[in-house]
Design a protein around this motif. Structure first.
Motif, PDB file in Angstrom:
ATOM      1  N   THR A 149       5.488  -6.933  -1.700  1.00 25.57           N
ATOM      2  CA  THR A 149       4.193  -7.243  -2.294  1.00 25.57           C
ATOM      3  C   THR A 149       3.791  -8.643  -1.856  1.00 25.57           C
ATOM      4  O   THR A 149       4.542  -9.596  -2.046  1.00 25.57           O
ATOM      5  CB  THR A 149       4.277  -7.161  -3.837  1.00 25.57           C
ATOM      6  N   PHE A 150       2.601  -8.738  -1.233  1.00 28.67           N
ATOM      7  CA  PHE A 150       2.109 -10.036  -0.771  1.00 28.67           C
ATOM      8  C   PHE A 150       1.279 -10.652  -1.896  1.00 28.67           C
ATOM      9  O   PHE A 150       0.189 -10.186  -2.195  1.00 28.67           O
ATOM     10  CB  PHE A 150       1.267  -9.872   0.492  1.00 28.67           C
ATOM     11  N   LYS A 151       1.818 -11.697  -2.534  1.00 29.59           N
ATOM     12  CA  LYS A 151       1.154 -12.274  -3.706  1.00 29.59           C
ATOM     13  C   LYS A 151       0.137 -13.337  -3.337  1.00 29.59           C
ATOM     14  O   LYS A 151      -0.828 -13.552  -4.063  1.00 29.59           O
ATOM     15  CB  LYS A 151       2.209 -12.852  -4.656  1.00 29.59           C
ATOM     16  N   GLU A 152       0.360 -14.013  -2.196  1.00 26.82           N
ATOM     17  CA  GLU A 152      -0.543 -15.100  -1.807  1.00 26.82           C
ATOM     18  C   GLU A 152      -1.418 -14.670  -0.624  1.00 26.82           C
ATOM     19  O   GLU A 152      -0.907 -14.116   0.338  1.00 26.82           O
ATOM     20  CB  GLU A 152       0.270 -16.332  -1.390  1.00 26.82           C
ATOM     21  N   PRO A 153      -2.733 -14.956  -0.691  1.00 28.58           N
ATOM     22  CA  PRO A 153      -3.574 -14.626   0.460  1.00 28.58           C
ATOM     23  C   PRO A 153      -3.263 -15.538   1.640  1.00 28.58           C
ATOM     24  O   PRO A 153      -2.741 -16.638   1.475  1.00 28.58           O
ATOM     25  CB  PRO A 153      -4.996 -14.855  -0.065  1.00 28.58           C
ATOM     26  N   ILE A 158      -4.513  -6.280   4.488  1.00 29.24           N
ATOM     27  CA  ILE A 158      -4.319  -5.698   3.155  1.00 29.24           C
ATOM     28  C   ILE A 158      -4.818  -6.689   2.104  1.00 29.24           C
ATOM     29  O   ILE A 158      -4.863  -7.882   2.347  1.00 29.24           O
ATOM     30  CB  ILE A 158      -2.821  -5.374   2.880  1.00 29.24           C
ATOM     31  N   PRO A 159      -5.183  -6.189   0.900  1.00 30.37           N
ATOM     32  CA  PRO A 159      -5.609  -7.120  -0.140  1.00 30.37           C
ATOM     33  C   PRO A 159      -4.428  -7.794  -0.820  1.00 30.37           C
ATOM     34  O   PRO A 159      -3.309  -7.278  -0.786  1.00 30.37           O
ATOM     35  CB  PRO A 159      -6.369  -6.223  -1.125  1.00 30.37           C
ATOM     36  N   LYS A 160      -4.714  -8.931  -1.432  1.00 21.23           N
ATOM     37  CA  LYS A 160      -3.706  -9.691  -2.157  1.00 21.23           C
ATOM     38  C   LYS A 160      -3.106  -8.850  -3.289  1.00 21.23           C
ATOM     39  O   LYS A 160      -3.812  -8.088  -3.948  1.00 21.23           O
ATOM     40  CB  LYS A 160      -4.384 -10.932  -2.742  1.00 21.23           C
ATOM     41  N   GLY A 161      -1.815  -8.982  -3.492  1.00 24.50           N
ATOM     42  CA  GLY A 161      -1.146  -8.287  -4.597  1.00 24.50           C
ATOM     43  C   GLY A 161      -0.808  -6.838  -4.322  1.00 24.50           C
ATOM     44  O   GLY A 161      -0.251  -6.154  -5.176  1.00 24.50           O
ATOM     45  N   ALA A 162      -1.159  -6.354  -3.122  1.00 30.75           N
ATOM     46  CA  ALA A 162      -0.892  -4.950  -2.812  1.00 30.75           C
ATOM     47  C   ALA A 162       0.588  -4.728  -2.537  1.00 30.75           C
ATOM     48  O   ALA A 162       1.271  -5.577  -1.982  1.00 30.75           O
ATOM     49  CB  ALA A 162      -1.719  -4.523  -1.602  1.00 30.75           C
ATOM     50  N   LYS A 163       1.031  -3.564  -2.972  1.00 34.73           N
ATOM     51  CA  LYS A 163       2.407  -3.167  -2.693  1.00 34.73           C
ATOM     52  C   LYS A 163       2.382  -2.465  -1.335  1.00 34.73           C
ATOM     53  O   LYS A 163       1.635  -1.498  -1.150  1.00 34.73           O
ATOM     54  CB  LYS A 163       2.847  -2.193  -3.788  1.00 34.73           C
ATOM     55  N   VAL A 164       3.147  -2.979  -0.395  1.00 35.55           N
ATOM     56  CA  VAL A 164       3.092  -2.424   0.961  1.00 35.55           C
ATOM     57  C   VAL A 164       4.429  -1.804   1.333  1.00 35.55           C
ATOM     58  O   VAL A 164       5.473  -2.464   1.288  1.00 35.55           O
ATOM     59  CB  VAL A 164       2.710  -3.518   1.991  1.00 35.55           C
ATOM     60  N   HIS A 165       4.382  -0.528   1.666  1.00 39.54           N
ATOM     61  CA  HIS A 165       5.589   0.174   2.110  1.00 39.54           C
ATOM     62  C   HIS A 165       5.594   0.197   3.630  1.00 39.54           C
ATOM     63  O   HIS A 165       4.711   0.796   4.243  1.00 39.54           O
ATOM     64  CB  HIS A 165       5.614   1.608   1.582  1.00 39.54           C
ATOM     65  N   PHE A 166       6.552  -0.464   4.217  1.00 35.14           N
ATOM     66  CA  PHE A 166       6.681  -0.460   5.674  1.00 35.14           C
ATOM     67  C   PHE A 166       7.591   0.683   6.088  1.00 35.14           C
ATOM     68  O   PHE A 166       8.651   0.890   5.494  1.00 35.14           O
ATOM     69  CB  PHE A 166       7.286  -1.780   6.164  1.00 35.14           C
ATOM     70  N   LYS A 167       7.145   1.390   7.113  1.00 37.37           N
ATOM     71  CA  LYS A 167       7.966   2.456   7.699  1.00 37.37           C
ATOM     72  C   LYS A 167       7.930   2.198   9.190  1.00 37.37           C
ATOM     73  O   LYS A 167       6.874   2.240   9.811  1.00 37.37           O
ATOM     74  CB  LYS A 167       7.351   3.809   7.345  1.00 37.37           C
ATOM     75  N   MET A 168       9.067   1.853   9.763  1.00 35.74           N
ATOM     76  CA  MET A 168       9.064   1.394  11.151  1.00 35.74           C
ATOM     77  C   MET A 168      10.209   1.970  11.960  1.00 35.74           C
ATOM     78  O   MET A 168      11.240   2.345  11.418  1.00 35.74           O
ATOM     79  CB  MET A 168       9.210  -0.124  11.176  1.00 35.74           C
ATOM     80  N   THR A 169      10.004   1.967  13.264  1.00 36.72           N
ATOM     81  CA  THR A 169      11.099   2.293  14.166  1.00 36.72           C
ATOM     82  C   THR A 169      10.832   1.660  15.525  1.00 36.72           C
ATOM     83  O   THR A 169       9.814   0.988  15.715  1.00 36.72           O
ATOM     84  CB  THR A 169      11.315   3.816  14.286  1.00 36.72           C
TER      85      THR A 169
END
Ligand code: CUA
Length: 159
Positions: A129-133, A88-99
Motif C-alpha cells: 500500500t502506497f501511503k505517500e503520494p 495509482i491513487p494514494k492509499g491504494a492496495k496494490v497486488h503485484f504479480k510479476m515474472t
C-alpha cells in the motif's frame, strides 16, 4: 598433532572454529525461529517460453479490482519492464504479480520495503500500500546483462 602446535596458533584456531559455529548457530536459529528464508511468494510456476503469450502475462498492466485495490501484472525482460510506468491513487492496495521472460531480474521500489526477485518460470506476488503520494523509482537489482543499468521504471502515486 596438537601437542607440538604453538600456543598462539591454538588460540587463533579456536577463535576461527568458534566464529564458524556461532555463525552457523545464528543462521540456523533465525531460519527456524523467525522464518528467515530465501524469498517466497513465488510458488506458482509457468512455462518460461509461454510467459508473454499465456494468461495472465499476455495482458500486462494496471487493473482496478476493488474500491481502492489494484492489480499490477508486470513482465520483466532484458532490459525493461512492461508496464514501466504505473499510476495509482494514494492509499491504494496494490497486488503485484510479476515474472521474468528470460533471465533472473529483480525489482526494488525505492523508499518501500518492496524488494523482489523475478525468476523465469516463477510468478512472484507481493502486496503493498502506497501511503505517500509521489514518484517512486524502481530498478532491477539482479545483474542481468549489458543493459542492467537501464532497467528501471516508476510508480506514480497520485494524491
Ligand atoms: Cu534486469 Cu538487472
Amino acid at each position: 598433532m596438537f601437542e607440538d602446535m604453538p600456543k598462539l596458533e591454538k588460540i587463533w584456531l579456536t577463535i576461527g572454529i568458534g566464529s564458524l559455529i556461532i555463525f552457523l548457530l545464528i543462521t540456523g536459529v533465525l531460519a527456524v525461529s523467525m522464518g528467515l528464508n530465501p524469498p517466497d511468494g513465488m510458488e506458482t510456476t509457468i512455462e518460461p517460453e509461454l510467459v508473454d503469450t499465456a494468461p495472465p502475462f499476455d495482458n500486462t498492466g494496471v487493473e482496478k479490482i476493488g474500491p481502492n485495490e489494484y492489480e499490477v501484472t508486470m513482465l520483466s525482460f532484458m532490459f525493461g519492464y512492461d508496464p514501466n510506468t504505473i499510476t495509482i491513487p494514494k492509499g491504494a492496495k496494490v497486488h503485484f504479480k510479476m515474472t521474468s521472460k528470460d533471465v533472473l531480474h529483480g525489482l526494488h521500489i525505492a523508499g518501500t520495503p518492496l524488494n523482489l526477485m523475478l525468476q523465469p518460470g516463477r510468478v512472484t506476488e507481493y502486496t503493498h500500500t502506497f501511503k505517500e503520494p509521489g514518484e517512486y523509482l524502481f530498478v532491477c537489482h539482479e545483474y542481468c546483462g549489458i543493459g542492467h543499468q537501464v532497467m528501471y521504471g516508476k510508480v506514480i502515486v497520485e494524491d
